[in-house]
Write a protein that holds these residues in place. Structure first.
Motif, short mmCIF file in Angstrom:
data_model
loop_
_atom_site.label_atom_id
_atom_site.label_comp_id
_atom_site.label_asym_id
_atom_site.label_seq_id
_atom_site.Cartn_x
_atom_site.Cartn_y
_atom_site.Cartn_z
N SER A 254 0.76 -1.16 -0.03
CA SER A 254 0.12 0.16 0.20
C SER A 254 0.96 1.59 0.05
CB SER A 254 -1.11 0.05 1.16
OG SER A 254 -0.15 0.10 2.29
N ASP A 307 -4.17 -7.92 -4.91
CA ASP A 307 -5.20 -6.92 -4.24
C ASP A 307 -4.82 -6.95 -2.61
OD1 ASP A 307 -7.77 -5.22 -4.09
OD2 ASP A 307 -8.31 -7.01 -3.10
N GLN A 311 -3.30 -4.15 0.26
CA GLN A 311 -4.11 -3.41 1.28
C GLN A 311 -3.28 -3.19 2.80
OE1 GLN A 311 -7.35 -6.38 1.96
NE2 GLN A 311 -7.93 -6.32 -0.15
#
Length: 410
Positions: A254, A307, A311
């Motif tokens: 992230s 994905d 995060q």
């Protein structure tokens, strides 16, 4: 502890990093390395005050990492080899040495009378070592080269890391990248030559080129191309994972850092990753609940992994993944490499006291003997040991003064 090269003397007539780095490794291993620098100009690398946009010297001190790395542990003698009065001193040094190490081009070696025949006429048993850009034979034997040209570009690394269609060629990841690898290679060649001489009594001529080191580094791809009889096809790589394994390759966190996965057994490590990521449901998902299904649906699984990784932050993932057995690594910057706990636990980040008496740190060469970290001493200041070394050869103070008046020594 007796270091393996104690008792070996190396006479180095070289500049910049590629060949001097070999001398530094040998000094780490216990050799007495005498670095010959021009009596007025010194090693040309001393003049590189900015490299890759960064200042290379520590302000307000004498600490100069670009010189410290490839020259630690040596003694520096300022000697003008082109001066007739310097020849006698030089020949004494050659007679007392086991290894002669140079990266001067053939024309310069001939002019200064430091080529193989010249040195062997003085000391028939000396090991003669040449580092070059493109090899000692062939049409480019007299051509100079740097690691960005001979190693990186010509040796295949640049093409290997530059994506198809890129509007710029990828650069080396660090200054003196190929030089440092090449220096380590030369040191290994010298060790083998010393062993041969000890066994057979015969000295060797040792040649290492930056191009040869570059080709060796990319040998897998080169060997595949030779087998195929032509250039390898440029296959577009998946953005995430590999064609059959989602737990391979780089993933972005992230905070825009990278993690490199190398879990070659997807069936074994997929459940563990899912558990660590807090997504146990993926381990039993019908798309991924067997090794065959993971491989068949790798692209879909890789997008899910990407994905998930996006995060959390880099630091969070380092802590999380450290709890598992799967193979992965954080993509570390230069500072983080210097703080790496495994490097430090193995003594591969070593302390050195600089000329001002301040304790600094340098990367140690990666070879250790008898489970003992290397003890580093700083690189010499320009011509720092001229008087000391020449007195060891038996020169008197009057002779030293006359040589200085002649401009033969510093």
């Amino acid at each position: 502890m007796h270091r393996p090269m104690e008792g070996v003397r190396v006479l180095e007539v070289a500049q910049f990093t590629f060949v001097p780095a070999a001398g530094a490794v040998l000094a780490d291993w216990g050799a007495d390395v005498i670095k010959i620098e021009h009596a007025e100009r010194g090693d040309a690398q001393r003049g590189l005050v900015r490299v890759l946009g960064l200042e290379t010297i520590s302000k307000g001190s004498s600490f100069f990492p670009i010189m410290e790395g490839p020259n630690r542990g040596k003694r520096s003698v300022g000697l003008a080899l082109e001066k007739p009065s310097a020849r006698g001193v030089f020949e004494r040094l050659v007679r007392s040495s086991d290894v002669f190490l140079t990266n001067f081009l053939p024309t310069a070696r001939k002019k200064l009378k430091i080529d193989v025949d010249d040195i062997r006429a003085i000391n028939p048993k000396i090991i003669y070592v040449r580092g070059s850009g493109f090899g000692a034979r062939g049409p480019e034997a007299d051509k100079g080269g740097y690691d960005s040209t001979a190693f990186w570009a010509r040796g295949g690394s640049a093409a290997g890391v530059t994506p198809p269609g890129s509007d710029q060629m990828m650069r080396m990841p660090s200054g003196a990248y190929g030089d440092s690898i090449g220096g380590m290679t030369i040191a290994g060649g010298i060790a083998a030559a010393l062993y041969k001489r000890a066994v057979t009594g015969e000295p060797s001529i040792v040649d290492v080129s930056l191009l040869g080191v570059g080709a060796w580094a990319t040998q897998y791809s080169v060997n595949m191309a030779l087998m195929a009889g032509g250039p390898l096809p440029q296959r577009p790589q998946p953005k995430h994972g590999s064609a059959t394994n989602p737990l391979i390759g780089a993933y972005r966190t992230s905070d825009d850092r990278w993690l490199e996965f190398a879990m070659l057994q997807p069936g074994r490590y997929w459940p563990e990753f899912c558990r660590l990521a807090g997504r146990e449901d993926l381990a039993t998902d019908e798309r991924f609940n067997t090794t065959e299904k993971i491989m068949a649906n790798a692209a879909e699984a890789a997008e899910i992994v990407a994905d998930i990784i996006r995060q959390r932050t880099f630091a969070e993932w380092v802590e999380i993944l450290s709890q598992g057995e799967g193979q992965w690594a954080a993509a570390q910057n230069a500072w983080e490499v210097g703080q790496d706990p495994s490097l430090r636990a193995n003594g591969l980040i070593a302390q050195v006291v600089d000329a001002d008496g301040k304790t600094r740190e340098l990367v140690a060469n990666p070879v250790q003997f008898d489970e003992t970290p290397v003890t580093l001493t700083r690189a010499p200041q320009f011509a720092e040991h001229t008087d000391e070394v020449l007195r060891e050869l038996g020169l008197s103070d009057d002779e030293l003064i006359q040589l200085k008046i002649d401009g033969a020594i510093t």
